[in-house]
Design a protein around this motif. Structure first.
Motif, PDB file in Angstrom:
ATOM      1  N   SER A 188      41.622   8.021  32.832  1.00 49.55           N
ATOM      2  CA  SER A 188      40.178   8.248  33.187  1.00 49.55           C
ATOM      3  C   SER A 188      39.605   8.030  34.353  1.00 49.55           C
ATOM      4  O   SER A 188      38.840   8.533  34.878  1.00 49.55           O
ATOM      5  N   ASP A 189      40.272   6.759  35.113  1.00 46.00           N
ATOM      6  CA  ASP A 189      39.964   6.365  36.223  1.00 46.00           C
ATOM      7  C   ASP A 189      40.132   7.363  37.367  1.00 46.00           C
ATOM      8  O   ASP A 189      39.439   7.763  38.355  1.00 46.00           O
TER       9      ASP A 189
ATOM     10  N   LYS B 293      37.600  10.297  37.017  1.00 45.10           N
ATOM     11  CA  LYS B 293      36.180   9.747  37.706  1.00 45.10           C
ATOM     12  C   LYS B 293      36.474   9.856  39.304  1.00 45.10           C
ATOM     13  O   LYS B 293      35.546  10.158  39.870  1.00 45.10           O
TER      14      LYS B 293
ATOM     15  N   ASP C 228      36.152  13.398  40.566  1.00 50.63           N
ATOM     16  CA  ASP C 228      34.736  13.982  40.623  1.00 50.63           C
ATOM     17  C   ASP C 228      34.020  13.584  42.014  1.00 50.63           C
ATOM     18  O   ASP C 228      33.427  14.412  42.479  1.00 50.63           O
ATOM     19  N   LYS C 229      34.403  12.303  42.277  1.00 49.61           N
ATOM     20  CA  LYS C 229      33.922  12.020  43.578  1.00 49.61           C
ATOM     21  C   LYS C 229      34.669  12.506  44.673  1.00 49.61           C
ATOM     22  O   LYS C 229      33.944  13.020  45.793  1.00 49.61           O
TER      23      LYS C 229
END
Length: 438
Positions: free
Chosen positions: A22-23, A26, A29-30
């Motif tokens: 999950s990290d 994220k 995405d960045k």
């Protein structure tokens, strides 16, 4: 984030890091927002392409690699902190597993400060702290130095040269190689010498004692083998010289007038000041001697793996000190190496043992500071910076910012911490009277 530590040889710590999927998602995405503007996609303005289109044209791997780099940079110090690893060199990063939708795994291998398990050393603190009381002879000698410092140089052309005199000589120096027409390596009509100060070549000053003004002399000697000027090192030379001016120090008497000359009211006040200064110096010498004794015995009890990066830094510091010392006598490191006929590598090897011992001592002192709970606040560091700001006539806030930006702020914090640990070992007497400064 999961972190595991493995200690490897040569002070290397291997820190294995696992990042949740999950990290990683994220971070991707960045990462997309960071990289999308770097590519031109037909039919879209730069930076405005939808992610699915971007991945079709450029590839999802680009986003994945950018995310991995961000995660490594962002989690590096956090991971090391979690397993109490203090890096002392640049790390090596190994990507173990990087798959979309899977845990991201990478290893950090970095030379670090070793973990030191201190043994019980309370018996070492029973080492006596013996601070000598200044004797009358020592106090009188200190007063004599104060008087000497206030001496005025007065003409003494009708007297023979003596140690302590300041003379001006007409001087020519030649290599004494049998060639009468050789050029002088020094030719000065007004060369000033403080006789006995050790500022000229070894052996010359002793032969100046007893000379008289306006009497030509020839002095022969051999330059030391380790002289910085390789063209003179180990060579026989002759100096043709004439003393043209001779001055001796007119040392005032030790009395009330001397005290007033240094800003005090009376000889009694001067004597008290000198005595207090002498007491302080003798106390510092006694404590330093005790510290070295305790550290020496502690090093025998503790096996410390010394990181090579810290030793290299210690050698660098020693070389910097050597350069400053040579500069004060007008020589360079290269001239020093040539005079000793050694290479820079040989000099490094020569300095290494002392550097290793110094690093061992600093690591032990850090361990003791940690065990005793010593800390150094920002305010303490700032107060230590204040004299530097005053010396350079700079606002303290500006100097603090400079120290922070250069990394000197934290280096100074470490030095203060080491000083606290040193004071603890030097001053604390187990089962007796002592002082422990924190």
């Amino acid at each position: 984030m999961q972190v595991a530590l493995q200690r490897l040889p040569n002070s290397v710590a291997k820190v294995s890091v696992t990042i949740d999927p999950s990290d990683l998602s994220k971070a991707m995405d960045k990462a997309f927002r960071n990289v999308v503007g770097k590519y031109n996609i037909p039919g879209f303005r730069r930076g405005k392409v939808p992610r699915p289109i971007f991945e079709r044209f450029v590839g999802r791997e680009v986003i994945l690699q950018e995310a991995a780099q961000q995660l490594v940079e962002n989690r590096y110090y956090e991971a090391l902190s979690e397993v109490s690893v203090e890096p002392v060199a640049e790390p090596k990063i190994n990507i173990v597993k990087l798959d979309d939708g899977q845990p991201f795994e990478f290893d950090i291998e970095v030379e670090s400060k070793p973990q030191i398990d201190l043994p019980d050393y309370q018996d070492l603190l029973q080492e006596p702290l013996e601070i000598p009381v200044p004797t009358d002879e020592q106090i009188d000698a200190e007063l004599a130095l104060v008087a000497k410092g206030q001496a005025q140089m007065v003409p003494a052309d009708d007297e023979p040269v003596a140690k302590g005199n300041r003379i001006v000589v007409s001087l020519k120096g030649f290599l004494d190689d049998g060639e009468n027409d050789s050029e002088p390596f020094v030719d000065d009509d007004a060369y000033t010498i403080e006789v006995g100060a050790g500022t000229v070549v070894e052996g010359l000053e002793d032969q100046l004692v007893g000379l008289k003004v306006n009497e030509p002399q020839v002095i022969k000697l051999t330059y030391p083998e380790n002289h910085p000027d390789v063209s003179l090192a180990g060579k026989p030379v002759r100096f043709e010289l004439t003393v043209v001016e001779n001055k001796r120090p007119d040392i005032p008497e030790v009395n009330d007038d001397l005290a007033k000359a240094v800003g005090l009211e009376s000889l009694q006040e001067l004597r008290e000041q000198v005595t207090n200064n002498l007491k302080t110096r003798l106390e510092e010498q006694a404590k330093n001697a005790r510290l070295q004794t305790i550290l020496g015995k502690l090093k025998e009890r503790v096996s410390v793996e010394v990181p090579s990066a810290l030793v290299d830094q210690a050698i660098h510091n020693q070389l910097h000190e050597l350069e400053n010392t040579l500069a004060r006598i007008g020589a360079s490191t290269q001239e020093y190496l040539e005079s000793r006929q050694i290479t820079p590598e040989a000099l490094h090897d020569e300095l290494r043992p002392a550097a290793e011992e110094r690093v061992k001592e600093e690591l032990l002192l850090e361990a003791i500071a940690k065990q005793q709970g010593f800390e150094v606040s920002d305010e303490e560091v700032i107060q230590a910076i204040k004299p530097v700001a005053d010396m350079y006539r700079q606002p303290l806030s500006d100097m603090v910012r400079l120290f922070r930006s250069s990394g000197e702020f934290e280096a100074l914090r470490t030095n203060i911490l080491l000083s606290k640990a040193s004071t603890y070992l030097a001053s604390t007497v187990a089962g007796g009277q002592g002082e422990s400064e924190q």
